[in-house]
Motif scaffolding. Structure first.
Motif, PDB file in Angstrom:
ATOM      1  N   UNK A 295      21.072  28.045  37.550  1.00 43.52           N
ATOM      2  CA  UNK A 295      21.213  29.064  36.527  1.00 43.52           C
ATOM      3  C   UNK A 295      22.273  28.575  35.548  1.00 43.52           C
ATOM      4  N   UNK A 296      22.055  28.846  34.261  1.00 46.53           N
ATOM      5  CA  UNK A 296      22.980  28.306  33.262  1.00 46.53           C
ATOM      6  C   UNK A 296      24.395  28.833  33.438  1.00 46.53           C
ATOM      7  N   UNK A 297      24.553  30.022  34.060  1.00 42.64           N
ATOM      8  CA  UNK A 297      25.901  30.540  34.285  1.00 42.64           C
ATOM      9  C   UNK A 297      26.660  29.673  35.288  1.00 42.64           C
ATOM     10  N   UNK A 298      25.924  29.018  36.184  1.00 44.25           N
ATOM     11  CA  UNK A 298      26.584  28.146  37.151  1.00 44.25           C
ATOM     12  C   UNK A 298      27.008  26.809  36.540  1.00 44.25           C
ATOM     13  N   UNK A 299      26.587  26.565  35.292  1.00 42.95           N
ATOM     14  CA  UNK A 299      27.064  25.384  34.582  1.00 42.95           C
ATOM     15  C   UNK A 299      28.416  25.670  33.938  1.00 42.95           C
TER      16      UNK A 299
ATOM     17  N   UNK B  36      34.314  37.543  35.397  1.00 40.55           N
ATOM     18  CA  UNK B  36      33.206  38.313  34.834  1.00 40.55           C
ATOM     19  C   UNK B  36      31.967  37.439  34.657  1.00 40.55           C
ATOM     20  N   UNK B  37      32.160  36.153  34.338  1.00 41.45           N
ATOM     21  CA  UNK B  37      31.013  35.234  34.288  1.00 41.45           C
ATOM     22  C   UNK B  37      30.302  35.188  35.637  1.00 41.45           C
ATOM     23  N   UNK B  38      31.108  35.118  36.704  1.00 41.68           N
ATOM     24  CA  UNK B  38      30.521  35.128  38.042  1.00 41.68           C
ATOM     25  C   UNK B  38      29.804  36.439  38.326  1.00 41.68           C
ATOM     26  N   UNK B  39      30.375  37.548  37.828  1.00 40.38           N
ATOM     27  CA  UNK B  39      29.736  38.849  38.017  1.00 40.38           C
ATOM     28  C   UNK B  39      28.400  38.897  37.275  1.00 40.38           C
ATOM     29  N   UNK B  40      28.368  38.339  36.064  1.00 38.36           N
ATOM     30  CA  UNK B  40      27.109  38.357  35.311  1.00 38.36           C
ATOM     31  C   UNK B  40      26.077  37.429  35.953  1.00 38.36           C
ATOM     32  N   UNK B  41      26.544  36.306  36.505  1.00 32.74           N
ATOM     33  CA  UNK B  41      25.610  35.436  37.252  1.00 32.74           C
ATOM     34  C   UNK B  41      24.977  36.207  38.402  1.00 32.74           C
ATOM     35  N   UNK B  42      25.796  36.946  39.154  1.00 24.48           N
ATOM     36  CA  UNK B  42      25.264  37.737  40.264  1.00 24.48           C
ATOM     37  C   UNK B  42      24.293  38.789  39.753  1.00 24.48           C
ATOM     38  N   UNK B  43      24.622  39.410  38.629  1.00 20.51           N
ATOM     39  CA  UNK B  43      23.776  40.450  38.038  1.00 20.51           C
ATOM     40  C   UNK B  43      22.426  39.888  37.619  1.00 20.51           C
ATOM     41  N   UNK B  44      22.430  38.657  37.101  1.00 23.66           N
ATOM     42  CA  UNK B  44      21.218  38.064  36.559  1.00 23.66           C
ATOM     43  C   UNK B  44      20.430  37.262  37.590  1.00 23.66           C
TER      44      UNK B  44
END
Length: 867
Positions: free
Chosen positions: A196-200, A252-260
């Motif tokens: 997922x791009x958030x994990x980048x 919050x980036x990690x929270x949005x990754x979990x959300x998505x």
């Protein structure tokens, strides 16, 4: 032979970086001695600088070497094999870099190098701080670099090297006994949840936040060490803002990754690893407030020392929790133990003893003020706010550390089976919700008193609070009334939720009034107010998106999907047969098949248009692949799939009493080791998100249960009934290419042309009959929408008739969960405002004059005259 050059370079660079950190730490320590400073001798400082630059260059070389073995697919190295694979795009290879413990440590080391270089070159204003601060930096780098050293001395292993070869790591594997130079053809790949791009971008941001907490810690330690008990606050304060801002955004980036990406329907699950990062952030924010109070009123210096030191030690404690394996199965995010638990504990213990010991030793020398703070003084409420933040962190810390208590008691021979709360969300929320109320109220009251003009009295405070208070009551009442009129899924009538709503709205209006009053002075002065508004909006977003989340996929059919399913799936999910519309809340929902992601095609492609090949990452187009009349691949073209293991399920939503219509593609993967991995698709509205994910699908590994073969003899133009569907046999035609089959000279292939009339659309089937190498072969056509498999069985050339075989099976289905998350966008907007506020505060602190806060002068004793 295996080429180990790049690994040897990487491992040698780690050793160089470790030795250089030792030299730099010692040289900076020597440069910090009073005698050296008095003589102006720069030889030790120059040596220390040179050693740190060597350390930095070696770290960059390690980074290059590790990424090289990933990018070049050097599977002779265990790290590359266990985290990457041949088909990963470059941006996911970057994620592979820090998926493992060694890579994440290296990322942390890398950020420390960059921050250290910035500190060494920050100009004359911080020149006096360079030696003691960088001594601490280099000392930390010594410990961190030891984590990836990978050296064995006797029976002692120091660190885990990312450059270990497969044959050395898997010494018991039979394949290496037969062939020591064996190299796997492919790796195990990146964890699908991390693709997922958030994990980048999330891990680098988070680790930059980790690294930045070292800067205020180093300044505080330098202040204690050198006896500059007050001067350290000024240079440390902008760095504290930077660390808190980056760490908060990373969380919050990690929270949005979990959300998505995850399917628990939220963005925060109170997982121990999540908590381990949340706690130091709260404490660091508290430290910022006490430091600001000291800069203004000369009070709170000791509290600032305690909180700044605690924030860094809590980062180390979080590292120990997540990487020592002590959490066991308590967290889905924690790393497995690589045998570094002893080193991690030594790392934590060394700095805890050093920092706490120095603080205790110098405690009486830290200046204090006898100034009394009244309840109408801004500093008083700042300290109360910092205390609330720390209490909130302490509550999370106590529960999260339960596995540590068990381990410690077991170590001293006492058996303990204490467990984390069964419902962690409820356990933490009932405390953190009230902490949120306190924080919201205090950000409003504290800011009003902080910026209050003139004499700070009860009457002046009431005057300043009047307008924000009236606006708060007005808007809170309006929201409650609108909720009763159906603006929200549920009526806002929970007293606790109303209390949080009122507190958060008060924080918004109080800080907004501060901003309006400061506009005529200097915009950068309002950074604190902007960040406080951001925090208040985050609380409102959390309140509504979590407290009033509404599941709209309730099972109203009266049917139990499966006795093996948990009650939640049977109750809160809807069963969607393929192409069969179902009413769900205010929508009519229908499922329309499985889709895959094809390279160079802007939309998902129906799986039925793709013929699989021996290479699962390649397929052959059964028909033209086109989007909006533009053809991307023609029939028979070979195309590449992004991730064949991921299936996207097309779900159409249509409002029954409106014109709104949209399509979502929730993703799911049946992983042999991890079960069903489902990721949601989200429809974003201005006032809510519609969050949909797949809860269950037919197991693709199980063979379909096809019914008995029904045979039909037909001629061109005949009409037949196939499992209640009307079908027309149009005839046959020769073909020159068969997907997945190479036809040689003398081979023949023909395909039937059939049209089947479904409920919603018509389907074309082209089963193939071929003679290859004088043997007959058949390639059936499966129409998953209708649950039919059509096979071209034979040709009666004398009578010009054809035999068609048809099997039927259960139609395709998915079980879907959908929920509405009201006002979740307010949370993300609040996050942005919080980051903007921190940035404004950094700019302001860097623009402040050179004067440092001075210690309050002790009062002179009064002379007593003799009688």
């Amino acid at each position: 032979m295996i080429n180990t050059l790049i690994g040897d370079i990487g491992h040698a660079s780690v050793i160089v970086a470790f030795v250089a950190a030792i030299v730099s730490s010692y040289a900076y320590f020597m440069a910090s001695r009073a005698k050296v400073e008095a003589t102006g001798d720069n030889s030790w400082r120059n040596l220390a600088r040179g050693a740190f630059y060597v350390h930095g260059a070696a770290v960059l070389l390690v980074v290059f070497a590790l990424f090289n073995i990933i990018y070049e697919h050097r599977y002779e190295y265990y790290y590359a094999w266990s985290h990457s694979s041949n088909h990963l795009p470059v941006y996911y290879m970057i994620s592979c870099f820090w998926e493992g413990q060694e890579g994440s440590f290296l990322l942390w080391i890398f950020w420390h190098v960059l921050l250290g270089v910035v500190l060494m070159n920050s100009g004359k204003k911080n020149k006096m701080w360079e030696a003691p601060v960088m001594a601490m930096f280099s000392f930390v780098q010594l410990f961190l670099t030891s984590m990836i050293l990978g050296v064995v001395i006797g029976d002692v292993k120091i660190g885990s090297s990312p450059f270990i070869l497969m044959r050395d790591f898997m010494t018991d594997a039979p394949v290496f006994a037969m062939d020591p130079n064996f190299v796997p053809q492919d790796g195990t790949g990146l964890n699908p949840l991390l693709q997922n791009y958030w994990m980048v971008i999330h891990p680098p941001t988070l680790f930059l936040g980790f690294a930045a907490t070292l800067v205020p810690f180093a300044f505080a330690m330098a202040g204690l060490w050198k006896g500059k008990f007050t001067e350290w606050v000024k240079p440390a304060l902008p760095w504290s803002h930077f660390a808190a801002g980056i760490l908060g955004v990373g969380i919050i980036m990690g929270a949005y990754w979990a959300y998505e990406t995850l399917n628990f329907g939220g963005y925060w699950n109170w997982d121990p690893v999540e908590n381990a990062v949340y706690i130091p952030w709260l404490v660091l924010v508290g430290a910022i407030h006490t430091m600001i109070a000291f800069r203004r009123g000369k009070s709170g210096l000791k509290a600032s020392y305690i909180l700044v030191i605690s924030s860094f030690l809590l980062i180390l404690y979080a590292t120990f929790l997540t990487r020592s394996g002590i959490l066991g199965n308590a967290s889905v995010h924690s790393f497995t133990d690589l045998g570094l638990s002893g080193q991690l504990f030594a790392y934590l213990a060394a700095f805890a003893v050093l920092a706490i010991g120095l603080l205790v030793y110098k405690w009486k020398s830290i200046p204090t003020t006898e100034k009394e703070l009244s309840t109408y003084n801004g500093e008083f409420w700042v300290f109360i706010g910092a205390a609330v933040l720390c209490l909130a962190g302490f509550q999370v810390l106590v529960t999260t550390s339960i596995p540590v208590y068990n381990s410690f008691l077991g170590f001293i021979g006492i058996e303990s089976n204490a467990a984390l709360p069964a419902d962690q969300i409820e356990h933490y929320t009932k405390f953190q919700l009230w902490a949120g109320v306190g924080i919201a109220l205090l950000t409003g009251i504290g800011q009003l008193l902080w910026w209050q003009k003139g004499e700070k009295t009860k009457s002046s405070f009431l005057d300043s609070i009047m307008l924000p208070g009236m606006l708060t009551l007005l808007f809170a009442s309006l929201i409650i009334v609108l909720s009763k009129l159906g603006a929200f899924p549920e009526t806002v009538d929970n007293p606790v939720y109303i209390t949080l709503l009122v507190a958060a709205l008060f924080a918004v209006f109080a800080n907004l009034s501060i901003i309006l009053n400061l506009l005529h002075k200097k915009v950068s002065l309002s950074g604190g107010a902007v960040s406080h508004i951001g925090i208040a909006l985050m609380l409102i977003g959390i309140l509504f998106s979590s407290g009033y989340s509404n599941i709209i996929s309730q099972n109203t059919s009266g049917m139990l999907y499966s006795r093996e399913f948990p009650e939640e799936i049977n109750r809160d999910n809807v069963l969607l047969w393929r192409n069969t519309p179902v009413e769900m809340d205010k929508y009519t929902v229908s499922y329309h098949g499985q889709y895959l992601e094809v390279k160079d095609v802007p939309e998902y492609v129906n799986r039925e248009l793709l013929f699989p090949t021996a290479d699962e990452y390649k397929a052959i187009a059964r028909a033209d692949i086109k989007v909006n009349d533009k053809v991307y691949f023609k029939t028979g073209d070979t195309l590449e799939l992004h991730s064949p293991e991921n299936t996207y399920y097309k779900v159409e939503y249509k409002e029954r009493e409106g014109d709104d219509q949209f399509t979502l593609y929730p993703r799911a993967q049946v992983n042999p080791n991890m079960g069903l991995l489902a990721s949601p698709d989200i429809k974003h509205f201005a006032d809510k998100d519609l969050y949909s994910h797949v809860s269950s699908v037919p197991d693709p590994s199980e063979e379909k249960d096809w019914g008995e073969l029904q045979e039909y003899e037909v001629a061109a133009g005949d009409t037949i009934i196939l499992n209640d569907y009307v079908a027309v046999f149009n005839g046959i035609e020769p073909i020159k290419e068969v997907p997945g089959v190479v036809l040689g000279e003398g081979d023949v292939a023909v395909q039937a042309d059939m049209k089947i009339y479904g409920e919603r659309k018509d389907y074309h089937a082209h089963p193939v009959l071929m003679i290859k190498d004088q043997m007959m072969g058949r390639l059936p056509e499966e129409i998953a929408d209708l649950g039919l498999r059509i096979t071209f069985l034979n040709i009666d050339t004398e009578n010009n008739r054809f035999k068609i075989g048809v099997n039927a099976t259960q139609k395709d289905y998915i079980i879907l969960k959908a929920m509405e998350k009201p006002l979740v966008n307010v949370l993300w907007i609040g996050t942005i405002l919080m980051a903007v506020g921190f940035t404004m505060a950094i700019v302001r602190r860097n623009q402040e004059g050179p004067g440092a806060a001075k210690a309050p002068r002790p009062k002179k004793p009064r002379k007593v005259q003799a009688a």
